[in-house]
Design an enzyme around this catalytic site. Structure first.
Site, PDB file in Angstrom:
ATOM      1  N   THR A 168       0.510 -10.221  -2.610  1.00 50.11           N
ATOM      2  CA  THR A 168       0.016 -10.249  -3.933  1.00 50.11           C
ATOM      3  C   THR A 168       0.610  -8.937  -4.721  1.00 50.11           C
ATOM      4  OG1 THR A 168      -1.959  -9.123  -3.261  1.00 50.11           O
ATOM      5  CG2 THR A 168      -2.191 -11.575  -3.594  1.00 50.11           C
ATOM      6  N   LYS A 169       1.457  -8.251  -4.133  1.00 52.06           N
ATOM      7  CA  LYS A 169       2.070  -6.895  -4.594  1.00 52.06           C
ATOM      8  C   LYS A 169       3.022  -7.126  -5.705  1.00 52.06           C
ATOM      9  CE  LYS A 169      -0.741  -4.133  -2.703  1.00 52.06           C
ATOM     10  NZ  LYS A 169      -1.741  -4.667  -1.735  1.00 52.06           N
ATOM     11  N   ASN A 170       3.578  -6.036  -6.307  1.00 47.15           N
ATOM     12  CA  ASN A 170       4.539  -6.464  -7.673  1.00 47.15           C
ATOM     13  C   ASN A 170       5.927  -6.784  -6.849  1.00 47.15           C
ATOM     14  OD1 ASN A 170       2.459  -5.393  -9.080  1.00 47.15           O
ATOM     15  ND2 ASN A 170       3.512  -3.347  -9.633  1.00 47.15           N
ATOM     16  N   TYR A 226       3.021  -6.666   0.388  1.00 48.07           N
ATOM     17  CA  TYR A 226       2.065  -7.531   0.759  1.00 48.07           C
ATOM     18  C   TYR A 226       2.219  -8.834  -0.272  1.00 48.07           C
ATOM     19  CZ  TYR A 226      -2.139 -10.199   1.271  1.00 48.07           C
ATOM     20  OH  TYR A 226      -3.329 -10.965   1.481  1.00 48.07           O
TER      21      TYR A 226
END
Ligand SMILES: *Cc1c(COP(=O)(O)O)cnc(C)c1O
Length: 375
Positions: A180-182, A178
């Site tokens: 905003t994930k790493n 998604y």
């Protein structure tokens, strides 16, 4: 100054890979997805990785692959994004929440056994903020009661604890790409598993339950396909995979940059009275996905708004799931049911943490936080 809560790490090389896909004939699930799945499995030392459209889909298909559905209970944590327990509902099963540890915010393994009933089929732990749960302990409990473990590893691709990687002690682990994930492709997810049988089922379930992929139909001699089971439409496409391949190659480098920022935050905040930072357990590698601070519940919302006013992006991870309207109304949950999760939910503030945050910005966040806390 304007400091975003998150900025992705997509570079020109990643865009080039995605452009190459766009200039090719084959946009959907194909060679590029296979390439990504192979690299992802290798990075995690997992046998199989199956690319899907989200972590929610990964969790849902994991439950289906293990036959978990109506009448079954799945133990999980209220201190997570609602995707975790929603996936259990999507499968037709019932989530059963267990409160979390005060020190880490992770599911309290000591409380799991008391929540097990005759209909419990699985445990779904979440590695909150990037810190792994006590998987050795959870595995022991799962074995004692013949339960399946499905890890929500949306925060924790890089994590390790006592020499164990995410997914290593579980039937499946589920990951999110998604926005905003790493590592990210906007939307996307993956399941890892060591079971060839379950990997094959999940592969089928991600594409309607049909037994030949579009790639098979495109590259091989025409054969009729069949649909032995009812599946979903959850397949990752080549464009998403193209964006992820390079980020995965840089994942350790990106992680060390977050570690660097985390240390600066930790040093700056450790001696301030009236706030608290969750503990990093010993002998572990914390994926450092989200940096959260616990402040006083009376002042939390005001602190959020004042930080925003200073141009700093903030978030709340999370107000506990059981107190969301749908869960209250459907299951009768109320304030006081899971006091530790509720306490974190009332006090937590997430600050920006990502490699593209430069030192000046980190200093501005720290100074602003200190000022806001004082008045
Ligand atoms: C982001 C997130 C999810 C959902 O991921 P999607 O890819 O958006 O479905 C699930 N669990 C946790 C803990 C998350 O942070």
């Amino acid at each position: 100054m304007k400091i975003e809560f998150f900025k992705h790490n997509i570079e020109q090389d990643d865009i080039k890979r995605a452009t190459d896909v766009l200039n090719s004939i084959f946009l959907t699930t194909g060679q590029v997805v296979s390439e990504f799945e192979n690299s992802f499995a290798a990075y995690l030392k997992a046998q199989h990785a199956i690319g899907v459209t989200s972590c929610t889909a990964a969790l849902h298909l994991s439950l289906l692959a293990y036959g978990i559905g109506r009448g079954d209970e799945v133990i999980t944590t209220p201190m997570s994004f609602c995707a975790t327990s929603n996936s259990i509902l999507h499968a037709g099963a019932t989530p059963v929440f267990v409160d979390v540890e005060k020190e880490t915010g992770n599911i309290n393994a000591e409380l799991i056994e008391a929540a097990i009933t005759k209909t419990t089929k699985a445990i779904m732990p979440v590695h909150l903020y990037g810190q792994m749960c006590n998987m050795q302990k959870i595995r022991t409990i799962a074995d004692k009661y013949s339960l399946v473990i499905i890890e929500d590893a949306a925060h924790a691709i890089e994590a390790e604890r006592d020499g164990v990687r995410v997914g290593e002690l579980a039937e499946t682990a589920c990951f999110s790409f998604y926005a905003t994930k790493n590592i990210t492709s906007g939307e996307g997810g993956t399941v890892t598993t060591s079971s060839s049988e379950k990997a094959e089922i999940i592969r089928m379930l991600r594409l309607h339950g049909i037994d030949k992929s579009a790639l098979d139909r495109y590259t091989k001699i025409y054969r009729h396909w069949d649909m032995p089971v009812l599946g979903w439409k959850y397949n990752m496409d080549n464009i998403q995979a193209a964006l992820l391949i390079g980020q995965l190659q840089r994942i350790e480098e990106l992680w060390s940059q977050r570690v660097r920022i985390w240390k600066i935050y930790e040093d700056a905040f450790k001696d301030i009275k009236g706030i608290e930072i969750l503990k990093t357990v010993s002998n572990s590698k914390h994926a450092r996905h989200l940096f959260t601070i616990l402040v006083s519940p009376e002042k939390r919302d005001e602190i959020l708004h004042k930080l925003q006013k200073r141009g700093i992006g903030v978030a709340v991870n999370y107000r506990p799931i059981h107190l969301l309207k749908y869960y209250r109304e459907t299951f009768g949950y109320k304030e006081g049911d899971f006091p530790v999760a509720e306490d974190i939910g009332k006090r937590t503030v997430s600050l920006p943490l990502y490699p593209r945050l430069d030192n000046t910005e980190v200093c501005y966040v720290i100074e602003s936080f200190k000022k806001v806390l004082k008045n």
